[in-house]
Scaffold this motif. Structure first.
Motif, PDB file in Angstrom:
ATOM      1  N   GLU C 169     -45.270   9.383  20.495  1.00 23.43           N
ATOM      2  CA  GLU C 169     -45.379   9.682  21.697  1.00 23.43           C
ATOM      3  C   GLU C 169     -45.959   9.813  22.798  1.00 23.43           C
ATOM      4  OE1 GLU C 169     -42.535   5.422  22.193  1.00 23.43           O
ATOM      5  OE2 GLU C 169     -41.683   6.980  23.441  1.00 23.43           O
ATOM      6  N   MET C 170     -46.614   9.958  23.853  1.00 21.32           N
ATOM      7  CA  MET C 170     -46.197  10.660  24.565  1.00 21.32           C
ATOM      8  C   MET C 170     -46.334   9.543  26.168  1.00 21.32           C
ATOM      9  SD  MET C 170     -49.264  13.223  25.940  1.00 21.32           S
ATOM     10  CE  MET C 170     -50.987  12.263  26.514  1.00 21.32           C
ATOM     11  N   VAL C 254     -34.277   9.663  26.112  1.00 22.32           N
ATOM     12  CA  VAL C 254     -34.935  10.661  25.425  1.00 22.32           C
ATOM     13  C   VAL C 254     -33.687  12.287  25.021  1.00 22.32           C
ATOM     14  CG1 VAL C 254     -36.444  12.812  23.981  1.00 22.32           C
ATOM     15  CG2 VAL C 254     -37.746  10.247  25.436  1.00 22.32           C
ATOM     16  N   GLN C 255     -33.768  12.269  26.287  1.00 22.56           N
ATOM     17  CA  GLN C 255     -32.143  13.472  26.650  1.00 22.56           C
ATOM     18  C   GLN C 255     -30.953  12.833  25.755  1.00 22.56           C
ATOM     19  OE1 GLN C 255     -32.577  16.232  27.940  1.00 22.56           O
ATOM     20  NE2 GLN C 255     -33.184  16.214  29.160  1.00 22.56           N
ATOM     21  N   ALA C 256     -30.727  10.861  25.446  1.00 23.13           N
ATOM     22  CA  ALA C 256     -29.922  11.245  24.872  1.00 23.13           C
ATOM     23  C   ALA C 256     -29.933  10.860  22.745  1.00 23.13           C
ATOM     24  CB  ALA C 256     -29.170   9.375  25.804  1.00 23.13           C
ATOM     25  N   LYS C 257     -30.678  10.404  22.928  1.00 22.10           N
ATOM     26  CA  LYS C 257     -30.893   9.969  21.046  1.00 22.10           C
ATOM     27  C   LYS C 257     -31.632  11.318  20.908  1.00 22.10           C
ATOM     28  CE  LYS C 257     -31.782   5.253  23.139  1.00 22.10           C
ATOM     29  NZ  LYS C 257     -33.282   4.388  23.341  1.00 22.10           N
ATOM     30  N   ARG C 279     -40.339  11.070  11.869  1.00 20.78           N
ATOM     31  CA  ARG C 279     -39.157  10.074  12.184  1.00 20.78           C
ATOM     32  C   ARG C 279     -38.121  10.031  10.572  1.00 20.78           C
ATOM     33  NH1 ARG C 279     -36.218   6.206  12.265  1.00 20.78           N
ATOM     34  NH2 ARG C 279     -36.119   4.628  13.873  1.00 20.78           N
ATOM     35  N   ALA C 280     -38.583  10.070   9.692  1.00 16.69           N
ATOM     36  CA  ALA C 280     -37.509   9.765   8.317  1.00 16.69           C
ATOM     37  C   ALA C 280     -36.520  11.119   8.257  1.00 16.69           C
ATOM     38  CB  ALA C 280     -38.050   9.740   7.204  1.00 16.69           C
ATOM     39  N   THR C 281     -37.625  12.195   9.271  1.00 16.31           N
ATOM     40  CA  THR C 281     -36.311  13.325   8.150  1.00 16.31           C
ATOM     41  C   THR C 281     -35.785  13.474   9.248  1.00 16.31           C
ATOM     42  OG1 THR C 281     -38.611  14.778   7.230  1.00 16.31           O
ATOM     43  CG2 THR C 281     -36.551  15.952   8.126  1.00 16.31           C
ATOM     44  N   PHE C 282     -36.043  13.419  10.579  1.00 11.99           N
ATOM     45  CA  PHE C 282     -35.747  14.337  11.740  1.00 11.99           C
ATOM     46  C   PHE C 282     -34.768  12.952  13.022  1.00 11.99           C
ATOM     47  CE2 PHE C 282     -38.630  17.398  10.845  1.00 11.99           C
ATOM     48  CZ  PHE C 282     -37.754  19.437  11.649  1.00 11.99           C
ATOM     49  N   PRO C 288     -37.748   4.493  18.499  1.00 13.54           N
ATOM     50  CA  PRO C 288     -38.719   3.927  18.035  1.00 13.54           C
ATOM     51  C   PRO C 288     -39.220   3.790  15.927  1.00 13.54           C
ATOM     52  CG  PRO C 288     -38.836   4.732  20.061  1.00 13.54           C
ATOM     53  CD  PRO C 288     -38.528   5.135  19.934  1.00 13.54           C
ATOM     54  N   PRO C 289     -39.873   3.567  15.833  1.00 13.92           N
ATOM     55  CA  PRO C 289     -40.346   3.129  14.971  1.00 13.92           C
ATOM     56  C   PRO C 289     -41.813   4.249  15.093  1.00 13.92           C
ATOM     57  CG  PRO C 289     -40.574   1.198  14.812  1.00 13.92           C
ATOM     58  CD  PRO C 289     -40.188   1.732  16.284  1.00 13.92           C
ATOM     59  N   SER C 290     -41.584   5.866  14.006  1.00 15.35           N
ATOM     60  CA  SER C 290     -42.174   6.606  13.842  1.00 15.35           C
ATOM     61  C   SER C 290     -42.438   7.770  15.311  1.00 15.35           C
ATOM     62  CB  SER C 290     -43.501   5.809  13.687  1.00 15.35           C
ATOM     63  OG  SER C 290     -44.323   5.449  12.730  1.00 15.35           O
ATOM     64  N   VAL C 291     -41.879   7.281  15.738  1.00 19.05           N
ATOM     65  CA  VAL C 291     -41.823   7.967  17.017  1.00 19.05           C
ATOM     66  C   VAL C 291     -40.070   8.964  16.156  1.00 19.05           C
ATOM     67  CG1 VAL C 291     -40.913   8.598  19.441  1.00 19.05           C
ATOM     68  CG2 VAL C 291     -42.758   6.640  18.329  1.00 19.05           C
TER      69      VAL C 291
END
Lengths: 699, 114, 332, 211
Positions: C169-170, C254-257, C279-282, C288-291
């Protein structure tokens, strides 16, 4: 100890490389297609061997073809090679269409298999279908059109074919042993560097292209000299048929455009085999130079491919319009300008690499400039039809479809020439649609038209028209169905080379495209049915007079099939479209005052040696069997040095009496045949003598 | 390449041709020694001047070789060859100069950071 | 097979007409596809632009298309007409077998296309300069800086001013220019968001630039267009244009999560994987999904990635992201 | 082509008696060889251009630069030897043209061959020295470009030397006939051409690198 020994013998080749066996262990559709292709190659090869042995054809094949230096035989072998590779290339394309029709989130092919498919498809279609097809046609037609006995260097002609066959053989072997590159037909590093692709795939690509490229360079030299030095007396440059002009320009391009790809492949080989840093990521390599070098070749290559087809179209439009070619001088100038301009536009293949706007704009404008002479050519062909009597024969179906489709391709080309738009559609299916739009109507249709047109000249009977029409229209319809949808999804942002996608809006278009794939398959099959039916019915379409189309240039002033020596006596040429002028004056079939002995060059083994040992050399290098590579190289070197030491082989002399007898018998047969009007061109009464019908008629 | 008419003509022709080769060789030596000498003088000369002289003399020597060793001239028999050389030179220029132009431009534009 | 084959006059027309019908059919199909296609293409990609660059590109696209019609249409119309009117046997058509040149026609044939190319050339020159991807977009707002690193098979977006990074996601505020620097840490790739701007190559050891902006909020598909291996088709991301306040909220989220992108994490991130696998690793359920969101991004991460290829040392397979050896070493 | 007006009066085409005109085989071969050399020239040109683009710090990659590697005396020696060999080949061509006898032809060809081998020896010594100090092609893009360009010329000289040996063997065995004269003319072309390439190498690689 023993492992070391086997490692020396087999290099890096082991049983794991034989992936035609994997389908037995892992019978997914992907593996079945992969292994099926390998088995097709193996069984097809075996079937050919069995058939040749069964019908005792090895001797005739060897004598009449493999060691022959007759330009017509070499041309036929080139076209047979092109036909085989066309089958493979089309089937690969159809499988890819099927995959993308089913590619919404998956499909039946693995990503790696799909990548191999688009890599081999592109490599095959450019280097081993298109190039052999046009080289074959040039081989067959040019010496006949210029009134020559053969090419200037018959032995080198055989050598060129041998090298091309070796390259093609390596691509075919890659189906059975190991895997081909997944780097596309352009093989951009660093993806193809040994760091990322240590396996044999890119090496298959590199050696195939290098060998075929050497063959093409030699072909280019051969035909430049042939056209400049072997023309019949009186045939000045400006009296040459247009096909010969385009062949000359293509040959010149071959001489000058192949070195860049030789350089880029040689450098990539040094990177891969010897750890050099021409294009590597680290230590000062520069991958941008690969793109630069490759397209320095790649763009002129497009015109190497397309110019001979333009030549074919120029011949057939005049013949089937029953009219002189309009704007000969214009066409010559246009052809030459295209040839020179083709060297000034290579950067448009990588507008998106980050160079500055001045440079992009300069190359963009140069690219659009090529559109001017190309457009002129299309208008010239239209002007040739104007006030003609156009017969919609099979070659004309190809021509008319070509003109309509080609300008649409030209339109997408003009769009792509604009860097700011190219930024959006580069690397998308829009680009894929564009170059197929140029190459299928612009090259394949032209080659098929030429094949239909000159077939009787070589074999002495016409091709079946019904199946010809079916095939031609299927090619046209199939092409439209396959590639027009690609323009659409390309504009929507669908990238090329993607095995699967997630955007459901693409799928209907991809299904339409796959339907087109089926139609194209029908077109391909129809070509083979046509050949079969034509051979079966050859007595009905026998071409005895040698001029079944009321054609205009020198090659039609010979018997069909053409004798090995082409012309009983080399004619003096006094006009453009000399045969048409002579026929108009009632002098199409003259008895020469005297006949002379004819000297023909002797056979050579060079082609066979290069094909066999070139393949072995490439195979040895690819699999690190150094002994095999060294041995094969030594054999080829010894063959060349041996020939240099021994000098030319003695040729064949055909005595004047025999030539005279054959020629007089043919003239007598022509005299007995009833001349046929164009009304009956496609009927059983057309045996190759045309009735004069070229009086001016007012509306 | 017809055989010379007589030994006298033969001798004359030989001397003429020999003079050609020797002239070419002499010029080539001069055109080689000058750039080597200039480079050997090191920092006493302006670098740009030396590069310019090396380039110009290299091109001049190219023509000397073409004229005296490869026997290319502007006679009618040689015209085709001159066309070929001119065409090759054009393409060589397009490709080599084009390569340098393109890559220097791209190299500089790939460096900028920040 | 009987010897009596149908021969004789009239064959040509029957045979011809029958099979030429297929030709007419394919023309019909072509026209249908073109019309439907023009409609479909308008609904997606750069022909439904969402930013000033893509708007200019789509305008340019239609300009070039329509101007070229001046030379294209005569062929599309003329060829079938000529083939029909001058067909063999049409008594009403004039026949001039030896006519092969006309000065007037010659001028038209060369000059009209040349004039079109001249006009198009001017458009091209202007378009190429005004849409140079390196050229900053004029705006009264300071541009948002994003550094993009191509990896197998995802893009890593670094926000150097905020020390955060994302995969998949950008995000950026609408109506504010985005200034992008690109490189890769594997093979060559090409960065494209059709609705916003054209593509530019990203290459290891090199930095290219791209400027874009969005006129409206929305989610736009972004991708790599340069084939880069088995996971290539999954290398997509969503470019999200947001209202300014939403973007500020997004930065905080983003900072929080996010998870910290330390050198170890980067090494693992650079192994071959798709955005979903990253996403599955980190990732964690808050993303959000895939992000995937990253924080604590070192200031010199981007520069370090570029300079790794200029340190004068050879790149071994185990050090080069994208190779099998690297994957084995770091994906454990 | 000696066309007379009578022939031009004939429409289209005509046939003349006993005129299967003989084309000049040696001339054709020479022409073909010129084309090959021009193709080769492009090949070298692109290696030169690649070398030129590698003359920057990025491509030195922290390794040796031209200034560190090249020295004038070695290059001057190689140039002198190769330039002399081009003259001696010219003298061999003259000996063939003026039929000065097999011995003289063989003599000059022998001198040319010897000079060619000396040149190759000097080049190999130079490469060996470079490799010994770590300036191997695997070190940097610049060195790759050097080892792509200069040894390519060396390989051409090697091929020329082998060809020279073959022709000398033929002269010893069969004497100098028309075929051999033609082949010698092509080899002469090749040898002089290699000297022209060398002008490029000493100007760009050595002088350009040292200055």
């Amino acid at each position: 100890m023993t492992t070391d020994f086997w490692r020396i013998v087999f290099g890096r080749l082991d049983l794991g490389a034989l992936d035609f066996l994997t389908a037995f262990r892992d019978p997914t559709l992907n593996e079945i297609i992969l292994s099926g292709a390998a088995w097709a190659v193996i069984l097809g090869g075996l079937a050919a061997v069995v058939a040749l042995s069964r019908y005792r054809l090895w001797g005739p094949l060897w004598q009449n073809y493999l060691v022959s230096v007759d330009h017509k035989r070499i041309g036929i072998m080139y076209i047979v090679l092109a036909g085989i590779m066309l089958v493979r290339g089309v089937l690969e394309g159809v499988v890819m269409r099927g995959q993308q029709a089913d590619g919404l989130g998956g499909g039946f092919l693995s990503a790696n298999h799909y990548a191999q498919l688009f890599s081999t498809h592109g490599t095959i279609m450019i280097f081993f279908m298109a190039m052999p097809f046009l080289t074959g046609l040039i081989n067959i037609v040019v010496p006949l059109q210029i009134g020559a006995r053969d090419v200037s260097f018959p032995m080198l002609n055989s050598a060129s074919l041998g090298l091309t066959v070796a390259g093609a053989a390596l691509v075919m072997i890659s189906l059975v042993v190991g895997q081909f590159s997944t780097g596309g037909w352009t093989a951009y590093p660093p993806y193809t560097d040994s760091l990322f692709q240590p396996g044999p795939g890119p090496d298959y690509w590199l050696w195939s292209v290098l060998l075929a490229g050497l063959g093409t360079t030699i072909t280019g030299i051969n035909f430049v000299v042939t056209i400049l030095r072997e023309r019949a007396p009186g045939m000045t440059l400006m009296k040459m048929p247009m096909f010969t002009w385009t062949a000359l320009c293509t040959a010149i391009l071959m001489v000058f455009a192949l070195p860049p790809v030789t350089v880029s492949t040689a450098m990539l080989l040094l990177d891969r085999y010897a750890g050099f840093h021409f294009f590597t990521n680290a230590l000062g390599g520069n991958m941008m130079n690969y793109a630069n070098l490759f397209w320095l070749f790649g763009h002129p290559e497009v015109y190497i491919l397309i110019l001979p087809a333009f030549g074919v179209y120029s011949e057939i439009v005049a013949t089937y319009s029953g009219k002189r070619l309009y704007g000969y001088g214009s066409l010559v100038v246009a052809t030459m300008s295209i040839a020179v301009l083709s060297f000034t536009v290579w950067l448009h293949h990588f507008f998106t690499m980050g160079q500055d706007a001045d440079m992009n704009a300069a190359f963009g404008i140069a690219t659009m400039l090529i559109g001017v002479p190309t457009g002129v050519k299309v208008y010239d062909w239209m002007a040739t039809m104007y006030r003609g009597r156009v017969r919609m024969t099979v070659p004309m179906v190809y021509l008319v479809s070509f003109m309509v489709l080609f300008v649409l391709g030209g339109l997408s080309g003009i769009i792509l020439a604009n860097p700011s738009i190219d930024f959006q559609v580069h690397n998308t299916l829009f680009l894929v649609a564009h170059f197929h739009n140029m190459l299928i109507p612009g090259l394949l249709f032209g080659m098929l038209a030429g094949y239909t047109y000159w077939f009787p000249k070589l074999f002495g009977f016409r091709l079946n028209d019904r199946w010809g029409y079916i095939s031609a229209w299927s090619w046209v319809a199939g092409f439209v169905l396959v590639f027009f949808p690609m323009y659409v999804v390309g504009l929507m942002g669908m990238t090329r080379r993607t095995v699967a996608y997630t955007n459901p809006a693409y799928q209907p278009w991809m299904i339409l495209s796959a339907v087109g794939g089926v139609v194209v398959t029908v077109a391909l099959l129809s070509l083979f049915v046509q050949l079969y039916v034509s051979i079966r019915d050859r007595e009905f379409t026998r071409d005895i007079g040698g001029d079944p189309w009321d054609a205009r240039t020198l090659e039609w002033a010979t018997p069909s099939p053409v004798p090995a020596y082409n012309f009983a006596v080399i004619p003096h040429v006094h006009a453009r479209e000399a045969f048409a002028v002579a026929k108009e004056a009632g002098l199409g079939y003259q008895a020469p005052p005297a006949y002379a002995d004819i000297h023909l060059p002797g056979d050579t083994w060079m082609g066979v040696i290069l094909a066999v040992f070139g393949t072995a050399f490439g195979f040895g290098m690819i699999w690190y069997m150094w002994w095999l590579a060294a041995l094969s190289f030594a054999v080829m070197a010894v063959a060349f040095i041996g020939r240099a030491l021994r000098g030319d082989r003695a040729g064949v002399v055909i005595p004047a009496a025999q030539v005279a007898a054959e020629h007089r018998a043919w003239l007598a047969a022509v005299g007995r045949l009833a001349p046929v009007t164009r009304e009956h061109e496609q009927d059983g009464i057309n045996h190759g003598v045309a009735a004069p019908e070229t009086r001016e008629v007012a509306a | 390449m017809s055989a010379p008419q007589s030994s006298k003509l033969n001798a004359q022709g030989y001397r003429h041709d020999l003079r050609g080769y020797l002239t070419g060789f002499g010029l080539a030596v001069v055109l080689t020694v000058i750039p080597f000498a200039m480079v050997a003088m090191g920092d006493t000369l302006d670098r740009a001047t030396v590069i310019g002289v090396v380039a110009v003399l290299g091109v001049v020597q190219l023509f000397v070789h073409l004229r005296y060793f490869l026997h290319v001239d502007f006679s009618p028999e040689e015209r085709e060859k001159v066309y070929l050389l001119a065409f090759s030179a054009l393409l060589l220029f397009l490709m080599a100069a084009g390569t340098i132009w393109v890559l220097v431009n791209m190299n500089t534009r790939m460096m900028g950071m920040g | 097979m009987s010897n009596a084959r149908p021969e004789g006059s009239g064959q040509r027309t029957r045979r011809g007409l029958c099979s030429h019908r297929v030709g007419l059919l394919s023309v019909a199909v072509a026209v249908a596809v073109a019309v439907a296609g023009a409609g479909a293409a308008q609904a997606a990609g750069f022909l439904s632009p969402a930013g000033p660059v893509a708007v200019a590109q789509s305008v340019h696209f239609w300009q070039v298309t329509w101007i070229s019609m001046i030379v294209v249409l005569p062929v599309l119309v003329g060829v079938p007409l000529l083939a029909w009117h001058y067909r063999y046997g049409n008594a009403r058509a004039r026949y001039a077998p030896n006519w092969d040149f006309s000065h007037a026609l010659e001028w038209v044939m060369w000059l009209v296309p040349a004039a079109i190319v001249a006009v198009l050339g001017v458009l091209l020159w202007q378009g190429t300069h005004s849409l140079d991807p390196y050229r900053p977009i004029a705006s009264d707002k300071a541009p948002l800086k994003v550094q993009v690193v191509g990896l197998n098979w995802k893009w890593l977006f670094i926000y150097p001013d905020y020390h955060i990074a994302t995969v998949g996601e950008m995000a950026f505020p609408q109506d504010r220019p985005v200034q992008i620097e690109l490189t890769t840490d594997t093979v060559m790739q090409s960065f494209l968001v059709p609705a916003l701007a054209g593509q530019i190559y990203a290459m290891p050891g090199m930095v290219t630039k791209l400027n874009l902006a969005a006129d409206r909020v929305g989610h736009f598909d972004g991708m790599n267009t340069q084939f880069s291996g088995d996971g290539f088709h999954d290398q997509h991301f969503t470019a999200v244009a947001m209202a300014k306040d939403d973007f500020d909220a997004w930065l905080k989220a983003v900072q929080a999560k996010g998870v910290a992108l330390n050198p170890m994490a980067y090494a693992r991130l650079a192994t071959s994987s798709t955005p979903a696998e990253v996403r599955a690793t980190f990732g964690n359920p808050a993303m959000p999904p895939s992000v995937t969101y990253f924080t604590d991004v070192p200031t010199d991460l981007f520069g370090g990635i570029v300079m790794r290829y200029h340190n004068g040392h050879p790149m071994t397979p185990a050090d080069q992201p994208g190779t099998a050896a690297y994957n084995t070493k770091y994906s454990g | 082509m000696s066309g007379t007006s009578a022939i031009h009066a004939a429409p289209g085409l005509s046939y003349e008696a006993g005129h299967d005109h003989d084309h000049d085989a040696a001339g054709k071969a020479l022409w073909g060889f010129w084309l090959f050399m021009m193709s080769d020239l492009i090949l070298f040109g692109l290696f030169f251009a690649t070398y030129a683009t590698m003359l920057d710090p990025m491509s030195y990659a922290g390794g040796p630069t031209p200034r560190d590697l090249f020295e004038l005396p070695g290059a001057a020696m190689e140039t002198a030897v190769l330039l002399t060999s081009t003259l001696t080949f010219g003298l061999a061509s003259l000996a063939v043209k003026y039929e000065q006898g097999r011995g003289r032809v063989l003599g000059w060809l022998g001198v040319t061959l010897a000079l060619g081998l000396v040149f190759l020896g000097l080049e190999v010594r130079e490469f060996a020295h470079m490799i010994a100090i770590g300036a191997v092609p695997q070190r940097s893009g610049f060195l790759s470009a050097f080892f792509g360009l200069v040894p390519l010329h060396g390989l051409h000289v090697t091929a020329g030397a082998i060809w020279l040996v073959i022709l000398m063997v033929q002269i010893v065995g069969k004497g100098i006939d028309a075929g051999l004269t033609s082949r010698l003319a092509r080899l002469a072309l090749f040898w002089h051409f290699l000297d022209i390439i060398w002008i490029g190498i000493f100007s760009i690689v050595y002088l350009g690198g040292i200055v």
